[in-house]
Design a protein around this motif. Structure first.
Motif, PDB file in Angstrom:
ATOM      1  N   LEU A  52       0.831  -1.200   0.000  1.00 27.55           N
ATOM      2  CA  LEU A  52       0.000   0.000   0.000  1.00 27.55           C
ATOM      3  C   LEU A  52       0.869   1.255   0.000  1.00 27.55           C
ATOM      4  CD1 LEU A  52      -3.055   0.569   0.096  1.00 27.55           C
ATOM      5  CD2 LEU A  52      -2.849   0.703   2.566  1.00 27.55           C
ATOM      6  N   ARG A  53       1.907   1.257   0.806  1.00 30.40           N
ATOM      7  CA  ARG A  53       2.806   2.413   0.869  1.00 30.40           C
ATOM      8  C   ARG A  53       3.575   2.584  -0.441  1.00 30.40           C
ATOM      9  NH1 ARG A  53       0.883   5.411   2.573  1.00 30.40           N
ATOM     10  NH2 ARG A  53       2.711   6.698   2.374  1.00 30.40           N
ATOM     11  N   ARG A  54       3.989   1.475  -1.043  1.00 32.07           N
ATOM     12  CA  ARG A  54       4.755   1.560  -2.286  1.00 32.07           C
ATOM     13  C   ARG A  54       3.907   2.092  -3.442  1.00 32.07           C
ATOM     14  NH1 ARG A  54       7.851  -3.815  -3.518  1.00 32.07           N
ATOM     15  NH2 ARG A  54       8.837  -2.482  -5.066  1.00 32.07           N
ATOM     16  N   LEU A  55       2.614   1.823  -3.431  1.00 26.29           N
ATOM     17  CA  LEU A  55       1.730   2.290  -4.506  1.00 26.29           C
ATOM     18  C   LEU A  55       1.266   3.732  -4.314  1.00 26.29           C
ATOM     19  CD1 LEU A  55      -0.542  -0.816  -5.123  1.00 26.29           C
ATOM     20  CD2 LEU A  55       1.427  -0.054  -6.437  1.00 26.29           C
ATOM     21  N   HIS A  56       1.464   4.287  -3.138  1.00 24.59           N
ATOM     22  CA  HIS A  56       0.924   5.613  -2.835  1.00 24.59           C
ATOM     23  C   HIS A  56       1.391   6.705  -3.800  1.00 24.59           C
ATOM     24  CE1 HIS A  56       0.402   9.438  -0.691  1.00 24.59           C
ATOM     25  NE2 HIS A  56      -0.749   8.884  -0.353  1.00 24.59           N
ATOM     26  N   PRO A  57       2.687   6.827  -4.141  1.00 26.28           N
ATOM     27  CA  PRO A  57       3.080   7.934  -5.039  1.00 26.28           C
ATOM     28  C   PRO A  57       2.412   7.855  -6.412  1.00 26.28           C
ATOM     29  CG  PRO A  57       5.021   6.929  -4.025  1.00 26.28           C
ATOM     30  CD  PRO A  57       3.847   6.078  -3.666  1.00 26.28           C
ATOM     31  N   LEU A  58       2.325   6.659  -6.966  1.00 33.24           N
ATOM     32  CA  LEU A  58       1.687   6.487  -8.268  1.00 33.24           C
ATOM     33  C   LEU A  58       0.198   6.802  -8.171  1.00 33.24           C
ATOM     34  CD1 LEU A  58       1.821   5.522 -11.210  1.00 33.24           C
ATOM     35  CD2 LEU A  58       1.549   3.184 -10.351  1.00 33.24           C
ATOM     36  N   TRP A  59      -0.460   6.259  -7.150  1.00 33.70           N
ATOM     37  CA  TRP A  59      -1.883   6.507  -6.960  1.00 33.70           C
ATOM     38  C   TRP A  59      -2.160   7.992  -6.760  1.00 33.70           C
ATOM     39  CZ3 TRP A  59      -4.291   8.422  -2.532  1.00 33.70           C
ATOM     40  CH2 TRP A  59      -5.685   8.431  -2.576  1.00 33.70           C
ATOM     41  N   LEU A  60      -1.334   8.659  -5.980  1.00 35.66           N
ATOM     42  CA  LEU A  60      -1.554  10.079  -5.702  1.00 35.66           C
ATOM     43  C   LEU A  60      -1.413  10.915  -6.977  1.00 35.66           C
ATOM     44  CD1 LEU A  60      -2.192  12.167  -3.535  1.00 35.66           C
ATOM     45  CD2 LEU A  60       0.268  12.377  -3.131  1.00 35.66           C
ATOM     46  N   ALA A  61      -0.429  10.587  -7.814  1.00 35.72           N
ATOM     47  CA  ALA A  61      -0.262  11.320  -9.073  1.00 35.72           C
ATOM     48  C   ALA A  61      -1.492  11.143  -9.964  1.00 35.72           C
ATOM     49  CB  ALA A  61       0.995  10.844  -9.789  1.00 35.72           C
ATOM     50  N   ASP A  80      -2.821   8.583   5.821  1.00 30.20           N
ATOM     51  CA  ASP A  80      -2.659   7.376   5.013  1.00 30.20           C
ATOM     52  C   ASP A  80      -1.635   6.434   5.641  1.00 30.20           C
ATOM     53  OD1 ASP A  80      -3.466   6.122   2.395  1.00 30.20           O
ATOM     54  OD2 ASP A  80      -1.290   6.127   2.162  1.00 30.20           O
ATOM     55  N   ILE A  81      -0.575   6.999   6.168  1.00 29.58           N
ATOM     56  CA  ILE A  81       0.470   6.189   6.802  1.00 29.58           C
ATOM     57  C   ILE A  81      -0.036   5.548   8.086  1.00 29.58           C
ATOM     58  CG2 ILE A  81       2.696   6.317   8.001  1.00 29.58           C
ATOM     59  CD1 ILE A  81       3.511   8.444   5.923  1.00 29.58           C
ATOM     60  N   ARG A 173       2.261  -6.332  -7.273  1.00 30.42           N
ATOM     61  CA  ARG A 173       3.720  -6.398  -7.484  1.00 30.42           C
ATOM     62  C   ARG A 173       4.127  -5.625  -8.727  1.00 30.42           C
ATOM     63  NH1 ARG A 173       3.000 -11.388  -5.270  1.00 30.42           N
ATOM     64  NH2 ARG A 173       2.583 -12.444  -7.224  1.00 30.42           N
ATOM     65  N   HIS A 174       3.345  -5.798  -9.801  1.00 28.41           N
ATOM     66  CA  HIS A 174       3.648  -5.097 -11.052  1.00 28.41           C
ATOM     67  C   HIS A 174       3.547  -3.583 -10.866  1.00 28.41           C
ATOM     68  CE1 HIS A 174       3.844  -4.373 -15.340  1.00 28.41           C
ATOM     69  NE2 HIS A 174       2.788  -3.581 -15.206  1.00 28.41           N
ATOM     70  N   LEU A 175       2.460  -3.126 -10.240  1.00 26.61           N
ATOM     71  CA  LEU A 175       2.278  -1.688 -10.051  1.00 26.61           C
ATOM     72  C   LEU A 175       3.296  -1.102  -9.082  1.00 26.61           C
ATOM     73  CD1 LEU A 175      -1.594  -1.425 -10.028  1.00 26.61           C
ATOM     74  CD2 LEU A 175      -0.024  -0.690 -11.825  1.00 26.61           C
ATOM     75  N   ALA A 176       3.758  -1.895  -8.120  1.00 25.63           N
ATOM     76  CA  ALA A 176       4.816  -1.410  -7.214  1.00 25.63           C
ATOM     77  C   ALA A 176       6.086  -1.151  -8.009  1.00 25.63           C
ATOM     78  CB  ALA A 176       5.066  -2.420  -6.101  1.00 25.63           C
ATOM     79  N   LEU A 177       6.382  -1.993  -8.992  1.00 25.30           N
ATOM     80  CA  LEU A 177       7.541  -1.748  -9.857  1.00 25.30           C
ATOM     81  C   LEU A 177       7.342  -0.507 -10.704  1.00 25.30           C
ATOM     82  CD1 LEU A 177       8.292  -5.414 -10.990  1.00 25.30           C
ATOM     83  CD2 LEU A 177       9.652  -4.012  -9.431  1.00 25.30           C
ATOM     84  N   VAL A 178       6.116  -0.314 -11.214  1.00 25.22           N
ATOM     85  CA  VAL A 178       5.818   0.897 -11.981  1.00 25.22           C
ATOM     86  C   VAL A 178       5.994   2.121 -11.095  1.00 25.22           C
ATOM     87  CG1 VAL A 178       4.027   2.180 -13.231  1.00 25.22           C
ATOM     88  CG2 VAL A 178       4.260  -0.289 -13.564  1.00 25.22           C
ATOM     89  N   SER A 179       5.468   2.040  -9.879  1.00 34.18           N
ATOM     90  CA  SER A 179       5.571   3.161  -8.937  1.00 34.18           C
ATOM     91  C   SER A 179       7.026   3.472  -8.610  1.00 34.18           C
ATOM     92  CB  SER A 179       4.802   2.844  -7.662  1.00 34.18           C
ATOM     93  OG  SER A 179       4.824   3.932  -6.775  1.00 34.18           O
ATOM     94  N   HIS A 180       7.824   2.426  -8.473  1.00 31.59           N
ATOM     95  CA  HIS A 180       9.253   2.624  -8.176  1.00 31.59           C
ATOM     96  C   HIS A 180       9.964   3.293  -9.353  1.00 31.59           C
ATOM     97  CE1 HIS A 180      13.200   1.882  -6.521  1.00 31.59           C
ATOM     98  NE2 HIS A 180      13.557   1.304  -7.654  1.00 31.59           N
ATOM     99  N   THR A 181       9.543   2.942 -10.574  1.00 30.94           N
ATOM    100  CA  THR A 181      10.151   3.498 -11.771  1.00 30.94           C
ATOM    101  C   THR A 181       9.618   4.894 -12.088  1.00 30.94           C
ATOM    102  OG1 THR A 181      10.266   1.255 -12.632  1.00 30.94           O
ATOM    103  CG2 THR A 181      10.605   3.002 -14.207  1.00 30.94           C
ATOM    104  N   PHE A 182       8.390   5.170 -11.643  1.00 28.57           N
ATOM    105  CA  PHE A 182       7.705   6.422 -11.945  1.00 28.57           C
ATOM    106  C   PHE A 182       8.464   7.595 -11.333  1.00 28.57           C
ATOM    107  CE2 PHE A 182       4.306   9.536 -11.175  1.00 28.57           C
ATOM    108  CZ  PHE A 182       3.825   9.637 -12.467  1.00 28.57           C
ATOM    109  N   PRO A 183       8.614   8.684 -12.097  1.00 27.83           N
ATOM    110  CA  PRO A 183       9.327   9.852 -11.533  1.00 27.83           C
ATOM    111  C   PRO A 183       8.557  10.476 -10.387  1.00 27.83           C
ATOM    112  CG  PRO A 183       8.483  10.335 -13.740  1.00 27.83           C
ATOM    113  CD  PRO A 183       8.155   8.893 -13.455  1.00 27.83           C
ATOM    114  N   PRO A 184       9.240  10.910  -9.339  1.00 31.57           N
ATOM    115  CA  PRO A 184       8.562  11.507  -8.181  1.00 31.57           C
ATOM    116  C   PRO A 184       7.920  12.840  -8.491  1.00 31.57           C
ATOM    117  CG  PRO A 184      10.941  11.598  -7.899  1.00 31.57           C
ATOM    118  CD  PRO A 184      10.660  10.878  -9.191  1.00 31.57           C
TER     119      PRO A 184
END
Length: 184
Positions: A52-61, A80-81, A173-184
Motif C-alpha cells: 500500500l505504501r509503495r503504490l501511494h506515489p503512483l496513486w496520488l499522481a 494514510d500512513i 507487485r507489477h504496479l509497485a515496480l511501476v511506482s518505483h520506476t515512476f518519476p517523483p
C-alpha cells in the motif's frame, strides 16, 4: 585511576553465544508455534501495508490528475500512513483506482514515450521481465503532464493500456515496480 572492564571479553562471548543459540532455537521452532501466536498473519499484514505504501506515489499522481477515480479521497499523507485497518480492502481499491487512472489517461499518451523507453531498455539490455513497468511509467509521466497542461481538449484515441496481471497480488507487485520506476 584504574577503570575495570565492566564486561570482560569472556563474559561477552558467552552472552553472544547464548543470544545466537536462543535466536536459532526460536527460528527453528517458529513453524511449530508461529501460527498460534499470529506470525503468518503479521507477515501478511506487513506485506499488504508495505505494498500500500509503495503504490501511494503512483496513486496520488493519478488521483491528482483525475480525482473521480478515488472511492475515498485522501485526507493527508500522515493519515494514510497511520491508517492500519482494512488494508486488504484499501490495497484492492488502490490497484483498481490506479488502473482507472490509466484508462482516463489513455487519450493523452504519446507513443513516442513508449518507443523511447523501449529503445533505452534495449540499449541498456534491461531483462524482458523488467521492461513492462518501465514502459508503463514512461507512458504515464508525459500523459500526466499533458493532461495537467490541458493541451488536448479532446484526448486522442490510442491503443488500450496494457495491464500486467490478472490477480490482485500479481497486479500489486507489477504496479509497485511501476511506482518505483515512476518519476517523483
Amino acid at each position: 585511576m584504574n577503570v575495570s572492564d565492566p564486561l570482560p571479553a569472556a563474559r561477552l562471548s558467552q552472552l553472544l553465544i547464548a543470544g545466537f543459540m536462543a535466536t536459532g532455537l526460536i527460528g527453528t521452532t517458529m513453524p511449530a508455534w508461529g501460527p498460534y501466536v499470529g506470525i503468518p498473519a503479521l507477515a501478511r499484514w506487513l506485506h499488504t501495508y508495505r505494498s500500500l505504501r509503495r503504490l501511494h506515489p503512483l496513486w496520488l499522481a493519478l488521483y491528482q490528475a483525475s480525482p473521480q477515480i478515488a472511492l475515498f479521497p485522501p485526507t493527508s499523507l500522515l493519515s494514510d500512513i497511520l491508517t492500519w485497518r482494512h488494508l486488504d480492502f484499501r490495497l484492492h481499491r488502490r490497484v483498481i483506482e490506479i488502473r482507472d487512472g490509466y484508462v482516463r489517461l489513455q487519450g493523452y499518451r504519446d507513443p513516442r514515450a513508449h518507443r523511447y523507453a523501449a529503445e533505452l531498455c534495449r540499449r541498456e539490455q534491461v531483462p524482458d521481465e523488467e521492461r513492462s513497468p518501465i514502459h508503463e511509467a514512461a507512458d504515464m509521466a508525459p500523459a500526466l503532464h499533458t493532461h495537467a497542461l490541458h493541451r488536448n481538449k479532446e484526448a486522442r484515441n490510442g491503443p488500450p493500456p496494457l495491464f500486467g496481471a490478472a490477480q490482485v497480488a500479481d497486479e500489486t507487485r507489477h504496479l509497485a515496480l511501476v511506482s518505483h520506476t515512476f518519476p517523483p
